[in-house]
Motif scaffolding. Sequence first.
Motif, PDB file in Angstrom:
ATOM      1  N   LYS A  31       0.830  -1.203   0.000  1.00 44.15           N
ATOM      2  CA  LYS A  31       0.000   0.000   0.000  1.00 44.15           C
ATOM      3  C   LYS A  31       0.862   1.250   0.000  1.00 44.15           C
ATOM      4  O   LYS A  31       1.774   1.386   0.815  1.00 44.15           O
ATOM      5  N   TYR A  33       0.519   5.753  -0.606  1.00 45.15           N
ATOM      6  CA  TYR A  33      -0.440   6.861  -0.536  1.00 45.15           C
ATOM      7  C   TYR A  33       0.240   8.175  -0.877  1.00 45.15           C
ATOM      8  O   TYR A  33       1.421   8.365  -0.605  1.00 45.15           O
ATOM      9  N   TYR A  35      -0.621  12.217   0.085  1.00 45.51           N
ATOM     10  CA  TYR A  35      -1.434  13.172   0.820  1.00 45.51           C
ATOM     11  C   TYR A  35      -1.000  14.585   0.443  1.00 45.51           C
ATOM     12  O   TYR A  35       0.174  14.853   0.218  1.00 45.51           O
ATOM     13  N   GLU A  42      -4.015  20.305   7.908  1.00 45.33           N
ATOM     14  CA  GLU A  42      -4.839  19.133   7.612  1.00 45.33           C
ATOM     15  C   GLU A  42      -4.292  18.320   6.441  1.00 45.33           C
ATOM     16  O   GLU A  42      -3.818  18.867   5.448  1.00 45.33           O
ATOM     17  N   HIS A  96      -0.985  -4.007   5.598  1.00 43.50           N
ATOM     18  CA  HIS A  96      -2.408  -3.901   5.933  1.00 43.50           C
ATOM     19  C   HIS A  96      -2.659  -3.431   7.358  1.00 43.50           C
ATOM     20  O   HIS A  96      -3.461  -2.551   7.591  1.00 43.50           O
TER      21      HIS A  96
ATOM     22  N   TYR B  32      -8.553   0.387  14.166  1.00 45.18           N
ATOM     23  CA  TYR B  32      -7.123   0.446  14.394  1.00 45.18           C
ATOM     24  C   TYR B  32      -6.821   1.935  14.583  1.00 45.18           C
ATOM     25  O   TYR B  32      -7.225   2.749  13.752  1.00 45.18           O
ATOM     26  N   PHE B  34      -4.067   5.220  15.648  1.00 41.65           N
ATOM     27  CA  PHE B  34      -2.659   5.606  15.574  1.00 41.65           C
ATOM     28  C   PHE B  34      -2.490   7.058  16.011  1.00 41.65           C
ATOM     29  O   PHE B  34      -3.393   7.875  15.851  1.00 41.65           O
ATOM     30  N   TYR B  36       0.512  10.125  15.343  1.00 41.96           N
ATOM     31  CA  TYR B  36       1.716  10.537  14.643  1.00 41.96           C
ATOM     32  C   TYR B  36       2.113  11.923  15.118  1.00 41.96           C
ATOM     33  O   TYR B  36       1.272  12.714  15.526  1.00 41.96           O
ATOM     34  N   LYS B  49       0.290   2.870  18.473  1.00 39.77           N
ATOM     35  CA  LYS B  49      -0.912   2.346  17.838  1.00 39.77           C
ATOM     36  C   LYS B  49      -1.677   1.439  18.795  1.00 39.77           C
ATOM     37  O   LYS B  49      -1.092   0.849  19.713  1.00 39.77           O
ATOM     38  N   PHE B  90      -1.084  14.209  15.075  1.00 41.93           N
ATOM     39  CA  PHE B  90      -2.206  13.722  14.292  1.00 41.93           C
ATOM     40  C   PHE B  90      -2.684  12.382  14.824  1.00 41.93           C
ATOM     41  O   PHE B  90      -1.878  11.469  15.037  1.00 41.93           O
ATOM     42  N   GLN B  94      -8.488   3.590  11.352  1.00 41.24           N
ATOM     43  CA  GLN B  94      -8.649   2.714  10.199  1.00 41.24           C
ATOM     44  C   GLN B  94      -9.686   1.665  10.564  1.00 41.24           C
ATOM     45  O   GLN B  94      -9.682   1.153  11.684  1.00 41.24           O
ATOM     46  N   SER B  97      -8.363  -4.219   9.205  1.00 42.51           N
ATOM     47  CA  SER B  97      -6.997  -4.353   8.702  1.00 42.51           C
ATOM     48  C   SER B  97      -6.855  -3.883   7.262  1.00 42.51           C
ATOM     49  O   SER B  97      -5.741  -3.733   6.766  1.00 42.51           O
ATOM     50  N   GLN B  98      -7.955  -3.620   6.568  1.00 43.90           N
ATOM     51  CA  GLN B  98      -7.873  -3.336   5.135  1.00 43.90           C
ATOM     52  C   GLN B  98      -8.116  -1.886   4.764  1.00 43.90           C
ATOM     53  O   GLN B  98      -7.778  -1.457   3.678  1.00 43.90           O
ATOM     54  N   GLY B  99      -8.729  -1.123   5.681  1.00 43.77           N
ATOM     55  CA  GLY B  99      -9.139   0.226   5.305  1.00 43.77           C
ATOM     56  C   GLY B  99      -7.989   1.198   5.186  1.00 43.77           C
ATOM     57  O   GLY B  99      -6.878   0.951   5.640  1.00 43.77           O
ATOM     58  N   ASN B 100      -8.268   2.338   4.575  1.00 45.83           N
ATOM     59  CA  ASN B 100      -7.309   3.428   4.514  1.00 45.83           C
ATOM     60  C   ASN B 100      -7.306   4.189   5.829  1.00 45.83           C
ATOM     61  O   ASN B 100      -8.283   4.178   6.574  1.00 45.83           O
ATOM     62  N   LEU B 101      -6.200   4.868   6.080  1.00 45.96           N
ATOM     63  CA  LEU B 101      -6.112   5.702   7.279  1.00 45.96           C
ATOM     64  C   LEU B 101      -6.933   6.971   7.099  1.00 45.96           C
ATOM     65  O   LEU B 101      -6.891   7.601   6.044  1.00 45.96           O
ATOM     66  N   PHE B 103      -7.286  10.642   8.880  1.00 48.77           N
ATOM     67  CA  PHE B 103      -6.571  11.505   9.815  1.00 48.77           C
ATOM     68  C   PHE B 103      -7.480  12.576  10.388  1.00 48.77           C
ATOM     69  O   PHE B 103      -8.373  13.089   9.705  1.00 48.77           O
ATOM     70  N   LYS B 105      -7.611  16.543  12.008  1.00 43.88           N
ATOM     71  CA  LYS B 105      -7.085  17.791  11.457  1.00 43.88           C
ATOM     72  C   LYS B 105      -5.763  18.207  12.070  1.00 43.88           C
ATOM     73  O   LYS B 105      -5.120  19.133  11.591  1.00 43.88           O
TER      74      LYS B 105
END
Lengths: 111, 113
Positions: A31, A33, A35, A42, A96, B32, B34, B36, B49, B90, B94, B97-101, B103, B105
């Motif tokens: 994966k 990405y 941004y 943001e 993942h 999930y 996290f 940052y 996490k 930040f 998620q 286990s498969q989704g996108n993160l 965030f 603001k």
Amino acid sequence: EADIYQTPRYLVIGTGKKITLECSQTMGHDKMYWYQQDPGMELHLIHYSYGVNSTEKGDLSSESTVSRIRTEHFPLTLESARPSHTSQYLCASRRHYTEAFFGQGTRLTVV
Amino acid sequence: AQSVAQPEDQVNVAEGNPLTVKCTYSVSGNPYLFWYVQYPNRGLQFLLKYITGDNLVKGSYGFEAEFNKSQTSFHLKKPSALVSDSALYFCAAQEGSQGNLIFGKGTKLSVKP
């Protein structure tokens, strides 16, 4: 430090130019990405990829395009840069269920 | 829709005092979660996490976060703040286990001597 690299770090370019922002990772992550980060902080997801030959648009509409020909490489291209594209662009990769690793970012200024 | 909220744009703390940066999430299924941190002109660095298990998660640089399922929160904490902790923080979530993160603001933490 994570093994994900973005070049260039800083870029100032004129309106109408074509540019490619590079992103490479050596961790074998499927994966990846891109941004776009506002000056006010943001993060907006503009593109992502789940593997070779897989690319999807993110939540924020973007005039950029991406490609994923190799696992380690995920470049972002702007065919005709405009001042509205001025921003910081962050690339990330992950597996993942693990955390994402981010590159240092490319700060783009279009004049 | 899935979302992450960080209700404070900025948190100001005196050095040596405890700090809390708040985060609430809205995702379906098992989240999930996290945290940052971002220093000026840098990318995001992973702090900690929560995937499963103990609700109190310990991470880098003395930070910890508590997962509260009933309040759908994942607040970041540190017992004693340092000036060097000043940065952008930040929270991300998620779905499974498969989704996108997704965030939040971001929250600017300022620690004064």
